[in-house]
Design a protein around this motif. Structure first.
Motif, PDB file in Angstrom:
ATOM      1  N   CYS A 194       0.425   3.151   3.601  1.00 46.76           N
ATOM      2  CA  CYS A 194       0.683   2.481   4.966  1.00 46.76           C
ATOM      3  C   CYS A 194       1.876   1.230   4.844  1.00 46.76           C
ATOM      4  O   CYS A 194       2.278   0.822   5.793  1.00 46.76           O
ATOM      5  N   CYS A 240       0.897  -1.094   0.018  1.00 38.79           N
ATOM      6  CA  CYS A 240       0.002   0.117  -0.155  1.00 38.79           C
ATOM      7  C   CYS A 240       0.846   1.136  -0.063  1.00 38.79           C
ATOM      8  O   CYS A 240       1.987   1.290   0.641  1.00 38.79           O
ATOM      9  N   CYS A 247      -6.137  -2.821   0.536  1.00 44.02           N
ATOM     10  CA  CYS A 247      -5.280  -2.691   1.779  1.00 44.02           C
ATOM     11  C   CYS A 247      -6.219  -3.330   2.875  1.00 44.02           C
ATOM     12  O   CYS A 247      -7.149  -2.673   3.437  1.00 44.02           O
ATOM     13  N   CYS A 292      -5.689   0.183   5.699  1.00 42.23           N
ATOM     14  CA  CYS A 292      -6.390   1.426   5.777  1.00 42.23           C
ATOM     15  C   CYS A 292      -7.432   1.267   4.869  1.00 42.23           C
ATOM     16  O   CYS A 292      -8.263   2.361   4.526  1.00 42.23           O
TER      17      CYS A 292
HETATM   18 ZN   LIG Z   1      -2.965   0.957   3.407  1.00 40.75          ZN
END
Ligand SMILES: [Zn+2]
Ligand SMILES: [Zn+2]
Length: 75
Positions: A8, A5, A21, A24
């Protein structure tokens, strides 16, 4: 092949609709890529079936062989 991702750095999971993801909950579309030359494949939709065609000399690519990569600009 694993993708992270961009927000993150968690590993993205892949399914029929694209990449997600788990951390998140962002969703990314996927791009079909040729397993031989790694160029984007042309997606041919006909009668409910989807075919993948390499315009760089590899011809029709079986769905099992298609490499999907996340379109990180599509969130
Ligand atoms: Zn993420
Ligand atoms: Zn190709």
């Amino acid at each position: 092949m694993n993708f992270s991702c961009p927000a993150c750095q968690q590993r993205l999971t892949h399914n029929e609709t694209g990449f997600d993801c788990p951390n998140c909950e962002r969703h990314f579309a996927h791009i079909a890529s040729c397993p031989d030359c790694h160029q984007p494949l042309q997606v041919l939709k006909a009668c409910g079936a989807v075919d993948y065609f390499c315009q760089h000399g590899d011809g029709l690519i079986s769905k099992k062989r298609v490499e999907f990569i996340p379109d990180l600009t599509s969130q």
